[in-house]
Design a protein around this motif. Structure first.
Motif, PDB file in Angstrom:
ATOM      1  N   UNK A  10      43.524  47.791  48.621  1.00 55.34           N
ATOM      2  CA  UNK A  10      43.545  49.251  48.746  1.00 55.34           C
ATOM      3  C   UNK A  10      43.234  49.896  47.398  1.00 55.34           C
ATOM      4  N   UNK A  11      42.985  51.207  47.401  1.00 52.94           N
ATOM      5  CA  UNK A  11      42.601  51.915  46.187  1.00 52.94           C
ATOM      6  C   UNK A  11      43.617  51.822  45.058  1.00 52.94           C
ATOM      7  N   UNK A  12      44.859  51.747  45.354  1.00 54.82           N
ATOM      8  CA  UNK A  12      45.865  51.721  44.299  1.00 54.82           C
ATOM      9  C   UNK A  12      46.736  50.482  44.392  1.00 54.82           C
ATOM     10  N   UNK A  13      46.124  49.395  44.790  1.00 53.26           N
ATOM     11  CA  UNK A  13      46.806  48.116  44.906  1.00 53.26           C
ATOM     12  C   UNK A  13      46.391  47.258  43.710  1.00 53.26           C
ATOM     13  N   UNK A  14      47.285  47.123  42.755  1.00 48.94           N
ATOM     14  CA  UNK A  14      47.014  46.437  41.495  1.00 48.94           C
ATOM     15  C   UNK A  14      47.240  44.937  41.617  1.00 48.94           C
ATOM     16  N   UNK A  15      46.315  44.155  41.066  1.00 52.51           N
ATOM     17  CA  UNK A  15      46.457  42.707  40.939  1.00 52.51           C
ATOM     18  C   UNK A  15      46.269  42.371  39.465  1.00 52.51           C
ATOM     19  N   UNK A  16      47.068  41.471  38.930  1.00 52.19           N
ATOM     20  CA  UNK A  16      46.948  41.151  37.508  1.00 52.19           C
ATOM     21  C   UNK A  16      46.016  39.969  37.238  1.00 52.19           C
ATOM     22  N   UNK A  17      45.148  39.641  38.189  1.00 54.34           N
ATOM     23  CA  UNK A  17      44.171  38.565  38.033  1.00 54.34           C
ATOM     24  C   UNK A  17      43.034  38.949  37.086  1.00 54.34           C
ATOM     25  N   UNK A  18      42.946  40.218  36.737  1.00 50.42           N
ATOM     26  CA  UNK A  18      41.826  40.752  35.972  1.00 50.42           C
ATOM     27  C   UNK A  18      42.324  41.336  34.651  1.00 50.42           C
ATOM     28  N   UNK A  19      41.455  41.416  33.672  1.00 45.24           N
ATOM     29  CA  UNK A  19      41.825  42.020  32.395  1.00 45.24           C
ATOM     30  C   UNK A  19      42.063  43.519  32.557  1.00 45.24           C
ATOM     31  N   UNK A  20      41.150  44.160  33.273  1.00 43.77           N
ATOM     32  CA  UNK A  20      41.237  45.597  33.502  1.00 43.77           C
ATOM     33  C   UNK A  20      41.016  45.871  34.975  1.00 43.77           C
ATOM     34  N   UNK A  21      41.642  46.914  35.459  1.00 41.26           N
ATOM     35  CA  UNK A  21      41.534  47.293  36.858  1.00 41.26           C
ATOM     36  C   UNK A  21      41.359  48.815  36.923  1.00 41.26           C
ATOM     37  N   UNK A  22      40.575  49.277  37.875  1.00 42.92           N
ATOM     38  CA  UNK A  22      40.331  50.716  38.014  1.00 42.92           C
ATOM     39  C   UNK A  22      40.742  51.134  39.417  1.00 42.92           C
ATOM     40  N   UNK A  23      41.727  52.031  39.491  1.00 41.19           N
ATOM     41  CA  UNK A  23      42.225  52.438  40.807  1.00 41.19           C
ATOM     42  C   UNK A  23      41.305  53.482  41.441  1.00 41.19           C
ATOM     43  N   UNK A  24      41.662  53.913  42.618  1.00 44.58           N
ATOM     44  CA  UNK A  24      40.826  54.847  43.376  1.00 44.58           C
ATOM     45  C   UNK A  24      40.614  56.185  42.712  1.00 44.58           C
ATOM     46  N   UNK A  25      41.527  56.582  41.825  1.00 47.99           N
ATOM     47  CA  UNK A  25      41.398  57.845  41.094  1.00 47.99           C
ATOM     48  C   UNK A  25      40.690  57.671  39.758  1.00 47.99           C
ATOM     49  N   UNK A  26      40.268  56.448  39.451  1.00 51.57           N
ATOM     50  CA  UNK A  26      39.574  56.196  38.195  1.00 51.57           C
ATOM     51  C   UNK A  26      40.476  55.861  37.031  1.00 51.57           C
ATOM     52  N   UNK A  27      41.760  55.657  37.279  1.00 50.27           N
ATOM     53  CA  UNK A  27      42.678  55.237  36.206  1.00 50.27           C
ATOM     54  C   UNK A  27      42.406  53.793  35.831  1.00 50.27           C
ATOM     55  N   UNK A  28      42.383  53.531  34.541  1.00 50.25           N
ATOM     56  CA  UNK A  28      42.204  52.174  34.023  1.00 50.25           C
ATOM     57  C   UNK A  28      43.596  51.579  33.846  1.00 50.25           C
ATOM     58  N   UNK A  29      43.803  50.404  34.445  1.00 55.95           N
ATOM     59  CA  UNK A  29      45.123  49.791  34.385  1.00 55.95           C
ATOM     60  C   UNK A  29      45.000  48.341  33.933  1.00 55.95           C
ATOM     61  N   UNK A  30      46.067  47.836  33.332  1.00 53.33           N
ATOM     62  CA  UNK A  30      46.029  46.472  32.823  1.00 53.33           C
ATOM     63  C   UNK A  30      47.440  45.928  32.632  1.00 53.33           C
ATOM     64  N   UNK A  31      47.546  44.615  32.713  1.00 49.27           N
ATOM     65  CA  UNK A  31      48.804  43.935  32.423  1.00 49.27           C
ATOM     66  C   UNK A  31      48.628  42.971  31.250  1.00 49.27           C
ATOM     67  N   UNK A  32      47.495  43.035  30.566  1.00 47.98           N
ATOM     68  CA  UNK A  32      47.233  42.125  29.450  1.00 47.98           C
ATOM     69  C   UNK A  32      47.661  42.739  28.127  1.00 47.98           C
ATOM     70  N   UNK A  33      47.751  41.897  27.119  1.00 48.75           N
ATOM     71  CA  UNK A  33      47.976  42.352  25.750  1.00 48.75           C
ATOM     72  C   UNK A  33      46.654  42.380  24.998  1.00 48.75           C
ATOM     73  N   UNK A  34      45.804  41.366  25.241  1.00 54.02           N
ATOM     74  CA  UNK A  34      44.509  41.242  24.569  1.00 54.02           C
ATOM     75  C   UNK A  34      43.430  40.900  25.588  1.00 54.02           C
ATOM     76  N   UNK A  35      42.195  41.289  25.303  1.00 60.73           N
ATOM     77  CA  UNK A  35      41.077  40.920  26.176  1.00 60.73           C
ATOM     78  C   UNK A  35      40.841  39.416  26.172  1.00 60.73           C
TER      79      UNK A  35
END
Length: 178
Positions: free
Chosen positions: A31-56
């Motif tokens: 879904x648009x705002x369903x976050x998974x931490x499998x990725x370095x960066x994630x972009x939700x349906x509203x265009x927010x950039x989200x992340x659970x990492x410390x470094x790339x």
């Protein structure tokens, strides 16, 4: 999970310069705002950039045989996607595509990477070995198998147009940022 700005992305890229050589674009098939931490960066349906990492440079297992020295960016979308003509109940939004292009531009500028298919690919292009990196790729020509993320960014668009559209937009943003 943290919400990031483009300035945060710039800082992450500066800290990883010389250690990253490829960027892969994904969708989460959620879904648009369903976050998974499998990725370095994630972009939700509203265009927010989200992340659970410390470094790339934090390892993420998102792209078969292509995870070392790469950044995985995912759009939170595409639940129920069946084909390039049916991207499901949550197709990529215009906002997501624009933010993905902006994030890619920032990363490539800071990592000193060209925005071309050798350095910036969709998961569909990687699965189909469009860059020729693996002469004995696990899938045959034009057989994206189950990995066809961003083959297109709009339903009914020409097959394989997704990566070209995203790279084109990213190049435009990269030129504006110089």
């Amino acid at each position: 999970m943290n919400t990031l700005t483009l300035d945060n992305v710039k800082w992450l890229a500066q800290a990883a310069r010389g250690q990253i050589d490829t960027i892969y674009h994904h969708w989460t098939a959620g879904r648009y705002n369903q976050f998974f931490d499998d990725y370095h960066l994630s972009i939700n349906g509203d265009g927010e950039i989200r992340s659970a990492i410390t470094y790339l440079t934090d390892y993420r297992s998102a792209t078969y045989r292509r995870n070392t020295g790469s950044v995985a960016i995912a759009l939170e979308c595409a639940l129920g996607a069946m084909s390039e003509n049916n991207l499901g109940q949550y197709p990529p939004t215009d906002k997501q595509i624009e933010v993905l292009a902006q994030v890619t531009a920032v990363l490539c500028n800071e990592l000193e990477l060209p925005i071309d298919i050798q350095h910036v690919m969709t998961h569909a292009e990687a699965a189909d070995n469009k860059d020729g990196r693996y002469p004995h790729a696990p899938y045959g020509a034009d057989s994206t198998c189950e990995r066809w993320d961003l083959l297109v960014v709009k339903e009914g668009a020409p097959r394989w147009s997704g990566g070209e559209i995203i790279r084109g937009k990213a190049n435009w943003y990269a030129n504006q940022m110089k």
